[in-house]
Design a protein around this motif. Structure first.
Motif, PDB file in Angstrom:
ATOM      1  N   LEU A   1      44.429  11.775 -62.124  1.00 16.94           N
ATOM      2  CA  LEU A   1      43.023  11.531 -61.532  1.00 16.94           C
ATOM      3  C   LEU A   1      42.867  12.527 -60.186  1.00 16.94           C
ATOM      4  O   LEU A   1      41.726  12.845 -60.295  1.00 16.94           O
ATOM      5  CB  LEU A   1      42.795  10.074 -61.041  1.00 16.94           C
ATOM      6  N   ARG A   2      43.888  13.145 -59.642  1.00 10.66           N
ATOM      7  CA  ARG A   2      43.983  13.710 -58.539  1.00 10.66           C
ATOM      8  C   ARG A   2      43.874  15.232 -58.867  1.00 10.66           C
ATOM      9  O   ARG A   2      43.631  16.122 -58.069  1.00 10.66           O
ATOM     10  CB  ARG A   2      44.934  13.631 -57.411  1.00 10.66           C
ATOM     11  N   ASN A   3      43.904  15.432 -60.213  1.00  8.98           N
ATOM     12  CA  ASN A   3      44.062  16.972 -60.592  1.00  8.98           C
ATOM     13  C   ASN A   3      42.561  17.484 -60.469  1.00  8.98           C
ATOM     14  O   ASN A   3      41.719  17.295 -61.598  1.00  8.98           O
ATOM     15  CB  ASN A   3      44.460  17.006 -62.222  1.00  8.98           C
ATOM     16  N   LYS A   4      42.171  18.435 -59.675  1.00  4.10           N
ATOM     17  CA  LYS A   4      40.881  18.993 -59.499  1.00  4.10           C
ATOM     18  C   LYS A   4      40.450  19.765 -60.499  1.00  4.10           C
ATOM     19  O   LYS A   4      39.370  20.100 -60.734  1.00  4.10           O
ATOM     20  CB  LYS A   4      40.885  19.751 -58.091  1.00  4.10           C
ATOM     21  N   ARG A   5      41.672  20.632 -61.343  1.00  2.00           N
ATOM     22  CA  ARG A   5      41.107  21.132 -62.398  1.00  2.00           C
ATOM     23  C   ARG A   5      40.506  20.401 -63.615  1.00  2.00           C
ATOM     24  O   ARG A   5      39.875  21.191 -64.460  1.00  2.00           O
ATOM     25  CB  ARG A   5      42.509  21.991 -63.046  1.00  2.00           C
ATOM     26  N   LEU A   6      40.648  19.130 -63.766  1.00  2.00           N
ATOM     27  CA  LEU A   6      40.373  18.072 -64.674  1.00  2.00           C
ATOM     28  C   LEU A   6      38.644  17.866 -64.400  1.00  2.00           C
ATOM     29  O   LEU A   6      38.149  17.447 -65.295  1.00  2.00           O
ATOM     30  CB  LEU A   6      41.101  16.860 -64.942  1.00  2.00           C
TER      31      LEU A   6
ATOM     32  N   HIS B   1      40.923  21.993 -73.887  1.00  2.00           N
ATOM     33  CA  HIS B   1      40.887  22.517 -72.726  1.00  2.00           C
ATOM     34  C   HIS B   1      41.462  21.724 -71.839  1.00  2.00           C
ATOM     35  O   HIS B   1      42.582  21.956 -70.860  1.00  2.00           O
ATOM     36  CB  HIS B   1      39.517  22.681 -72.094  1.00  2.00           C
ATOM     37  N   GLY B   2      41.244  20.289 -71.897  1.00  2.00           N
ATOM     38  CA  GLY B   2      41.991  19.225 -70.894  1.00  2.00           C
ATOM     39  C   GLY B   2      43.416  19.351 -71.095  1.00  2.00           C
ATOM     40  O   GLY B   2      44.303  19.172 -70.212  1.00  2.00           O
ATOM     41  N   ARG B   3      43.692  19.065 -72.524  1.00  2.00           N
ATOM     42  CA  ARG B   3      44.800  19.037 -72.942  1.00  2.00           C
ATOM     43  C   ARG B   3      46.137  20.071 -72.316  1.00  2.00           C
ATOM     44  O   ARG B   3      47.349  19.819 -71.951  1.00  2.00           O
ATOM     45  CB  ARG B   3      45.115  19.144 -74.821  1.00  2.00           C
ATOM     46  N   GLY B   4      45.320  21.291 -72.380  1.00  2.42           N
ATOM     47  CA  GLY B   4      46.388  22.461 -71.920  1.00  2.42           C
ATOM     48  C   GLY B   4      46.451  22.241 -70.312  1.00  2.42           C
ATOM     49  O   GLY B   4      47.464  23.051 -69.664  1.00  2.42           O
ATOM     50  N   ILE B   5      45.954  21.455 -69.482  1.00  2.00           N
ATOM     51  CA  ILE B   5      46.099  21.376 -68.088  1.00  2.00           C
ATOM     52  C   ILE B   5      47.235  20.249 -67.926  1.00  2.00           C
ATOM     53  O   ILE B   5      47.776  20.168 -66.911  1.00  2.00           O
ATOM     54  CB  ILE B   5      44.806  20.849 -67.479  1.00  2.00           C
TER      55      ILE B   5
ATOM     56  N   SER C   1      34.860  25.617 -64.278  1.00  2.00           N
ATOM     57  CA  SER C   1      36.117  25.534 -64.671  1.00  2.00           C
ATOM     58  C   SER C   1      37.062  26.654 -64.851  1.00  2.00           C
ATOM     59  O   SER C   1      36.535  27.769 -65.227  1.00  2.00           O
ATOM     60  CB  SER C   1      36.290  24.350 -65.727  1.00  2.00           C
ATOM     61  N   GLN C   2      38.477  26.274 -64.701  1.00  2.00           N
ATOM     62  CA  GLN C   2      39.204  27.496 -65.178  1.00  2.00           C
ATOM     63  C   GLN C   2      39.634  27.425 -66.550  1.00  2.00           C
ATOM     64  O   GLN C   2      40.133  26.363 -67.030  1.00  2.00           O
ATOM     65  CB  GLN C   2      40.515  27.570 -64.425  1.00  2.00           C
ATOM     66  N   ASP C   3      39.746  28.480 -67.332  1.00  2.00           N
ATOM     67  CA  ASP C   3      39.787  28.331 -68.684  1.00  2.00           C
ATOM     68  C   ASP C   3      41.423  28.211 -68.761  1.00  2.00           C
ATOM     69  O   ASP C   3      42.188  28.583 -67.985  1.00  2.00           O
ATOM     70  CB  ASP C   3      39.597  29.770 -69.378  1.00  2.00           C
TER      71      ASP C   3
END
Length: 429
Positions: free
Chosen positions: A219-224, A338-342, A411-413
């Motif tokens: 939840l704290r992951n800003k990239r998500l 995309h989210g899975r990659g993070i 977002s970052q790819d």
């Protein structure tokens, strides 16, 4: 001695497991989409208005989203096999209640339980895919699961309309409930959490405090965050049309019969199937996920704007918009990929459940809101909603989705080539 790098990716058994989960997923899509076909019948039989129908339809997704985080914890702790089987049993109980219901509260209870039970299906499939196959196959296999699951959407259109005319919607739902019960047994017999030698099978179960710490890390992951924004709005906007109000819109504004409107929605599901086949491998071909998702959602925005702004158009215009929307809405798989990659592997259950919580909570909120929007307009003399009411609804959907795309564009790819490079470096180390 074989290495654990080669062990996690046996193909044949993994495909059988994924196909079993995808087949069970058919029931989830059927029940969630059925109200678009039988909605007017429910309103007539139970004397409820659009607000109540919107709440009833949204209840499935509130139940669905409420179970995402708990299921994520269960996946990481117990594994998909036990979790999915147990949740399908809950969905079966909900289906029985809904099918036998004689009042709106009973229908609501059944829908909530069905949503909660089916909440484990997609995430369970994603967890299995992550453990049985390499990361560059994730998008393709998720697209396969969604494509098979969409058979349920197909069955919830024209076939449901025909069958309901023949034996009533309760009779049809009885068969669907039986299918769900059989699917629970099949999952228990066929599915395995991970292949031999996979670290998950040798893990030490995390204590509850550590599991919650992992959830907080997600939840704290800003990239998500920008990904969650589009997840919240994308499927919510398209499914509000294709899963709830598209049929009534075509019937009440354009004078289509239930069968004809069902045929259009059936066509939209078929174009979505083709979209899945088209979008699934695109990330490997174009080496991007973000911009595929942006492009697909912008086309959806243009289709929603067409429905909102075209006044008394020829009937082919809304039909074409709904069909095109069906095809390009398959780009939503790229947002999940995309989210899975993070998300790191050790948090895959909690991470993917968080992403799917945003998806289903968005649908629940939007479908409930949609009923309020339509209910704010005075019905016509025959009780139907006016064209202006539907234009207002589609206009809201257009603005909401456009805003979500704007947030997501920051977002970052995560490129498949970067993932494979990192994987090869890890193997070399």
């Amino acid at each position: 001695m074989q290495t654990t790098e080669r062990q996690p990716f046996p193909h044949r058994r993994g495909l059988i497991i994924v196909t079993t989960l995808a087949t069970a997923y058919v029931a989830s899509h059927f029940f969630r989409a059925s109200n678009v076909t039988i909605g007017l019948d429910l309103m007539r039989d139970l004397s409820i208005g659009p607000e109540a129908l919107g709440a009833l339809t949204g209840a499935f997704f509130f139940g669905f989203s409420a179970m995402q985080i708990p299921c994520g914890l269960l996946f990481d702790h117990y594994g998909p096999r036990r979790t999915v089987t147990g949740m399908l049993m809950i969905a079966t109980i909900g289906g029985v209640i809904f099918t036998l219901a004689t009042s709106w509260p009973m229908l609501l209870t059944g829908r909530v339980l069905m949503g909660a039970g089916f909440g484990a299906m997609l995430i369970g499939s994603m967890v299995v895919i992550s453990r049985w196959f390499p990361p560059d196959r994730f998008s393709t296999l998720v697209a396969m699961v969604l494509s098979i699951g969409l058979v349920g959407n197909l069955l919830a259109t024209t076939p449901l309309a025909w069958a309901s005319d023949a034996i009533g919607w309760r009779g049809v739902f009885g068969f669907a409930v039986a299918f769900t019960a059989i699917a629970a047994v099949a999952v228990w017999l066929v599915v395995r959490d991970a292949p031999s030698g996979h670290p998950f099978l040798e893990r030490t179960a995390e204590p509850p405090r550590q599991m919650l710490q992992g959830l907080m890390e997600v939840l704290r992951n800003k990239r998500l965050r920008p990904i969650l924004a589009l997840n919240f709005c994308s499927y919510a906007c398209t499914f509000t049309v294709q899963g709830l109000w598209g049929g009534p819109f075509l019937r009440e504004v354009h004078g289509m019969s239930a069968i004809a409107a069902g045929n259009v929605l059936l066509g939209a599901v078929i174009t979505y199937q083709f979209g899945m086949l088209a979008f699934g491998p695109l990330d490997r071909l174009l080496d991007t996920r973000k911009w595929i998702a942006v492009g697909g959602n912008l086309v959806t925005v243009s289709m929603l704007a067409t429905l909102a702004l075209a006044s008394q158009p020829p009937v082919w215009v809304p039909v074409a918009a709904i069909l095109v929307m069906g095809f390009v809405s398959a780009a939503s798989t790229m947002v999940l990929s995309h989210g899975r990659g993070i998300i790191p592997d050790r948090l895959i259950g909690r991470g993917m459940s968080t992403l799917n919580t945003a998806v289903m909570l968005g649908v629940a909120c939007m479908q409930s809101l949609s009923g309020i929007i339509l209910g704010a307009f005075e019905p016509l003399a025959n009780g139907a909603r006016s064209e202006a009411a539907y234009h207002a609804l589609f206009g809201v959907l257009t603005v909401v989705l456009l805003g979500a795309v704007a947030i997501y564009s920051r977002s970052q790819d995560v490129r498949p080539s970067d993932e494979m490079r990192a994987r090869h470096q890890a193997q070399g180390a």
